[in-house]
Design a protein around this motif. Structure first.
Motif, PDB file in Angstrom:
ATOM      1  N   UNK A  42       0.812  -1.224   0.000  1.00 40.81           N
ATOM      2  CA  UNK A  42       0.000   0.000   0.000  1.00 40.81           C
ATOM      3  C   UNK A  42       0.837   1.262   0.000  1.00 40.81           C
ATOM      4  N   UNK A  43       2.071   1.164   0.414  1.00 41.91           N
ATOM      5  CA  UNK A  43       2.981   2.305   0.262  1.00 41.91           C
ATOM      6  C   UNK A  43       3.119   2.627  -1.229  1.00 41.91           C
ATOM      7  N   UNK A  44       3.345   1.596  -2.044  1.00 42.88           N
ATOM      8  CA  UNK A  44       3.502   1.814  -3.487  1.00 42.88           C
ATOM      9  C   UNK A  44       2.232   2.404  -4.098  1.00 42.88           C
ATOM     10  N   UNK A  45       1.092   1.882  -3.676  1.00 42.72           N
ATOM     11  CA  UNK A  45      -0.180   2.383  -4.238  1.00 42.72           C
ATOM     12  C   UNK A  45      -0.412   3.843  -3.810  1.00 42.72           C
ATOM     13  N   UNK A  46      -0.067   4.141  -2.561  1.00 48.03           N
ATOM     14  CA  UNK A  46      -0.236   5.518  -2.059  1.00 48.03           C
ATOM     15  C   UNK A  46       0.642   6.479  -2.861  1.00 48.03           C
ATOM     16  N   UNK A  47       1.875   6.072  -3.127  1.00 44.57           N
ATOM     17  CA  UNK A  47       2.796   6.917  -3.893  1.00 44.57           C
ATOM     18  C   UNK A  47       2.233   7.181  -5.288  1.00 44.57           C
ATOM     19  N   UNK A  48       1.749   6.100  -5.914  1.00 43.31           N
ATOM     20  CA  UNK A  48       1.194   6.215  -7.267  1.00 43.31           C
ATOM     21  C   UNK A  48      -0.012   7.157  -7.274  1.00 43.31           C
ATOM     22  N   UNK A  49      -0.868   7.022  -6.265  1.00 41.13           N
ATOM     23  CA  UNK A  49      -2.078   7.850  -6.200  1.00 41.13           C
ATOM     24  C   UNK A  49      -1.720   9.322  -6.037  1.00 41.13           C
ATOM     25  N   UNK A  50      -0.787   9.605  -5.123  1.00 41.60           N
ATOM     26  CA  UNK A  50      -0.427  11.007  -4.880  1.00 41.60           C
ATOM     27  C   UNK A  50       0.332  11.578  -6.082  1.00 41.60           C
ATOM     28  N   UNK A  51       1.140  10.743  -6.737  1.00 45.20           N
ATOM     29  CA  UNK A  51       1.856  11.204  -7.936  1.00 45.20           C
ATOM     30  C   UNK A  51       0.872  11.513  -9.060  1.00 45.20           C
ATOM     31  N   UNK A  52      -0.237  10.772  -9.103  1.00 45.72           N
ATOM     32  CA  UNK A  52      -1.227  11.009 -10.166  1.00 45.72           C
ATOM     33  C   UNK A  52      -1.855  12.398 -10.029  1.00 45.72           C
ATOM     34  N   UNK A  53      -1.736  13.011  -8.838  1.00 48.73           N
ATOM     35  CA  UNK A  53      -2.258  14.365  -8.629  1.00 48.73           C
ATOM     36  C   UNK A  53      -1.207  15.425  -8.954  1.00 48.73           C
ATOM     37  N   UNK A  54      -0.123  14.989  -9.590  1.00 45.75           N
ATOM     38  CA  UNK A  54       0.919  15.927 -10.008  1.00 45.75           C
ATOM     39  C   UNK A  54       1.847  16.334  -8.883  1.00 45.75           C
ATOM     40  N   UNK A  55       1.827  15.602  -7.778  1.00 45.11           N
ATOM     41  CA  UNK A  55       2.715  15.941  -6.660  1.00 45.11           C
ATOM     42  C   UNK A  55       4.061  15.238  -6.844  1.00 45.11           C
ATOM     43  N   UNK A  56       5.167  15.982  -6.704  1.00 47.60           N
ATOM     44  CA  UNK A  56       6.500  15.378  -6.864  1.00 47.60           C
ATOM     45  C   UNK A  56       6.916  14.633  -5.594  1.00 47.60           C
ATOM     46  N   UNK A  57       6.344  13.442  -5.392  1.00 46.11           N
ATOM     47  CA  UNK A  57       6.512  12.723  -4.120  1.00 46.11           C
ATOM     48  C   UNK A  57       7.791  11.876  -4.095  1.00 46.11           C
TER      49      UNK A  57
END
Ligand code: AMP
Ligand code: ZN
Length: 314
Positions: A194-209
């Motif tokens: 879920x760490x990977x999924x969370x990163x992907x989700x937040x990156x999809x909002x254009x955030x440079x995570x």
């Protein structure tokens, strides 16, 4: 020399945070108060939070998590079964109220009328402020879990006594958490995937995570050892976003945590086979994520990238 540079950098970072705060207040997105870290939120700000909530709900759909909501205060007896007061006394909040007679009430009022402290007539009650929104959950899970463990979708306000002029550091803020409780290996796997999924989700909002190994701010000298254990065993990973260019490496907008038996042991939560269960959670800071979006894409939501607005329904 390098100390001087560090000081300059810290001063510049403080100034950048204060400037961001002023921008948010000027835009009416946050409404300031006399206490640092306590703000009102505008409709425009809440629209971002709602969009984010919907995105996270969609992300977590495959989990088929049990939705639970708890109020921002919970029973002190449950708080006392955890070791929060040992680890984070400086972040803790306990609710006080008046539970005495007429005479004491008159004393309180006359102290207040002369500008003296009146809070000495209040006593701590049996409720504390929720610090991490998964704490009230664990207290309800005593006993055996179903086969395969359980997954919960939580959301609510947490309180942490950390007053600051940094608009990313609030005393009262919302979290959305997806919590797994079950067999130790499953808990670890849950956290990692879920760490990977969370990163992907937040990156999809254009955030440079970025994902960064992290620790909780355990208090005092004893806390130093807890911090080094947490880092060594890679129990906490934060998802950070840089907000101030080179001045700061990034602020955490979410975290993925292996709690091990830290919260299951105090409540004797067991797997279906009777072993001590482990907990893991992925926690999203709602205000911090909204603020990171504003910092990244600009104060005017109408000017945000179309695909980000579409995802958030803005
Ligand atoms: P933690 O349980 O400390 O990992 O917190 C989960 C998330 O809540 C963090 O990743 C932040 O996004 C958010 N958060 C933690 N502390 C604060 C704070 N003082 N103000 C605003 N958001 C916070
Ligand atoms: Zn949690």
């Amino acid at each position: 020399m390098s100390n001087m540079l560090d000081t300059d950098r810290a001063t510049a970072l403080d100034a950048a945070r204060v400037a961001f705060r002023a921008e948010l207040l000027d835009a009416g997105l946050l409404i300031g108060s006399t206490v640092p870290g306590i703000y009102g939120r505008s409709g425009a700000f809440e629209a971002i939070i709602s969009g984010l909530d919907a995105v996270l709900g969609e992300m977590a759909r495959p989990l088929a998590a049990t939705v639970l909501r708890f109020p921002p205060v919970y029973p002190r007896v449950d708080f006392e079964r955890t070791d929060y007061i040992a680890s984070f006394p400086d972040l803790t909040g306990i609710v006080s109220s008046f539970d005495r007679g007429d005479r004491e009430h008159r004393e309180l009022l006359s102290a207040r009328a002369t500008g003296e402290a009146w809070d000495g007539w209040l006593d701590p009650t049996d409720v504390v402020l929720t610090n991490a929104i998964c704490h009230p959950l664990y207290a309800t899970l005593e006993g055996r879990l179903p086969v395969g463990g359980s997954v919960f979708d939580l959301s609510g306000y947490g309180f942490r006594r950390e007053p600051s002029s940094d608009p990313m550091r609030l005393q009262s803020f919302r979290m959305r958490e997806f919590v797994f409780v079950g067999a130790p290996d499953d808990a670890q796997e849950y956290r990692d995937s879920w760490l990977d999924i969370a990163i992907e989700t937040l990156a999809s909002l254009g955030l440079p995570v970025s994902a960064v190994p992290a620790n909780d701010p355990f208090f005092g000298r004893a806390g130093k050892m807890l911090i080094s254990n947490q880092l060594r065993e890679n129990l906490k990973v934060e998802i950070t976003v840089p907000l101030y260019g080179d001045l700061h490496e990034g602020t955490a907008i979410a975290s993925a945590n292996c709690q091990r038996d830290h919260l299951t042991a105090p409540f004797d939560i067991r797997t279906s086979e009777g072993a001590l269960a482990h907990g893991a959670c992925v926690a999203f800071g709602m205000e911090r994520t909204a603020l990171a979006l504003l910092r990244t894409h600009g104060m005017d939501v109408a000017g945000w990238p179309g695909e980000v607005r579409a995802l958030l329904g803005l």
